[in-house]
Design a protein around this motif. Structure first.
Motif, PDB file in Angstrom:
ATOM      1  N   TYR A   4       0.818  -1.211   0.000  1.00  9.26           N
ATOM      2  CA  TYR A   4       0.000   0.000   0.000  1.00  9.26           C
ATOM      3  C   TYR A   4       0.857   1.268   0.000  1.00  9.26           C
ATOM      4  O   TYR A   4       0.462   2.276  -0.587  1.00  9.26           O
ATOM      5  CB  TYR A   4      -0.980  -0.013   1.182  1.00  9.26           C
ATOM      6  N   LEU A  15      -3.540   0.635 -10.400  1.00 12.93           N
ATOM      7  CA  LEU A  15      -2.536   1.672 -10.640  1.00 12.93           C
ATOM      8  C   LEU A  15      -2.344   1.878 -12.135  1.00 12.93           C
ATOM      9  O   LEU A  15      -2.218   0.929 -12.889  1.00 12.93           O
ATOM     10  CB  LEU A  15      -1.186   1.257 -10.038  1.00 12.93           C
ATOM     11  N   ASN A  16      -2.280   3.123 -12.555  1.00 13.94           N
ATOM     12  CA  ASN A  16      -2.000   3.424 -13.966  1.00 13.94           C
ATOM     13  C   ASN A  16      -0.925   4.453 -14.105  1.00 13.94           C
ATOM     14  O   ASN A  16      -0.673   5.291 -13.393  1.00 13.94           O
ATOM     15  CB  ASN A  16      -3.257   3.888 -14.692  1.00 13.94           C
ATOM     16  N   ILE A  41       1.789   1.788  -3.532  1.00 16.48           N
ATOM     17  CA  ILE A  41       0.614   2.254  -4.279  1.00 16.48           C
ATOM     18  C   ILE A  41       0.398   3.742  -4.021  1.00 16.48           C
ATOM     19  O   ILE A  41       0.101   4.513  -4.941  1.00 16.48           O
ATOM     20  CB  ILE A  41      -0.639   1.431  -3.896  1.00 16.48           C
ATOM     21  N   ASP A  42       0.563   4.172  -2.771  1.00 18.57           N
ATOM     22  CA  ASP A  42       0.378   5.589  -2.423  1.00 18.57           C
ATOM     23  C   ASP A  42       1.370   6.483  -3.152  1.00 18.57           C
ATOM     24  O   ASP A  42       1.080   7.637  -3.456  1.00 18.57           O
ATOM     25  CB  ASP A  42       0.498   5.790  -0.908  1.00 18.57           C
ATOM     26  N   GLN A  43       2.557   5.935  -3.436  1.00 20.17           N
ATOM     27  CA  GLN A  43       3.579   6.707  -4.137  1.00 20.17           C
ATOM     28  C   GLN A  43       3.455   6.581  -5.655  1.00 20.17           C
ATOM     29  O   GLN A  43       4.285   7.110  -6.390  1.00 20.17           O
ATOM     30  CB  GLN A  43       4.974   6.255  -3.703  1.00 20.17           C
ATOM     31  N   ASN A  44       2.435   5.876  -6.137  1.00 20.91           N
ATOM     32  CA  ASN A  44       2.208   5.644  -7.565  1.00 20.91           C
ATOM     33  C   ASN A  44       3.400   4.994  -8.255  1.00 20.91           C
ATOM     34  O   ASN A  44       3.695   5.280  -9.410  1.00 20.91           O
ATOM     35  CB  ASN A  44       1.837   6.949  -8.286  1.00 20.91           C
ATOM     36  N   ASP A  45       4.092   4.118  -7.543  1.00 25.46           N
ATOM     37  CA  ASP A  45       5.246   3.414  -8.089  1.00 25.46           C
ATOM     38  C   ASP A  45       4.819   1.997  -8.457  1.00 25.46           C
ATOM     39  O   ASP A  45       4.805   1.101  -7.617  1.00 25.46           O
ATOM     40  CB  ASP A  45       6.381   3.398  -7.060  1.00 25.46           C
ATOM     41  N   LYS A  46       4.464   1.824  -9.725  1.00 24.69           N
ATOM     42  CA  LYS A  46       3.903   0.540 -10.160  1.00 24.69           C
ATOM     43  C   LYS A  46       4.916  -0.595 -10.046  1.00 24.69           C
ATOM     44  O   LYS A  46       4.574  -1.702  -9.627  1.00 24.69           O
ATOM     45  CB  LYS A  46       3.394   0.649 -11.595  1.00 24.69           C
TER      46      LYS A  46
END
Length: 87
Positions: free
Chosen positions: A36, A86-87, A39-44
């Protein structure tokens, strides 16, 4: 306090197993938090790597009987769904 030898042994065994289960549950929670956090850092890429580690940790916990198989499936499903969003 127990007086019977077998009851004393059960107390010791239960303490040992409870400590083991607690450590395993803690490791699972930590691995889930790492997913999580990624995910919060948008690092796929980091999220995918953390997901892979989390699935492994959850699977090991399930094989040791700490989690029921449906519980572990639910946790893995929710994590996978969050990472795939995530995108």
């Amino acid at each position: 306090m127990a007086n019977i030898k077998s009851a004393k042994k059960r107390i010791l065994v239960n303490r040992t197993r409870a400590a083991r289960n607690k450590a395993i549950r803690s490791a699972v929670k930590t691995s889930i938090k790492k997913v999580y956090a990624a995910i919060d850092q948008n690092d796929k890429e980091a999220a995918n790597q953390a997901l892979k580690n989390a699935v492994s940790t959850i699977g090991k916990a399930t094989s040791k009987g700490v989690y029921h198989k449906n519980t572990s499936s639910r946790k893995i499903s929710r994590l996978s769904k969050a990472v795939n969003a995530l995108n």
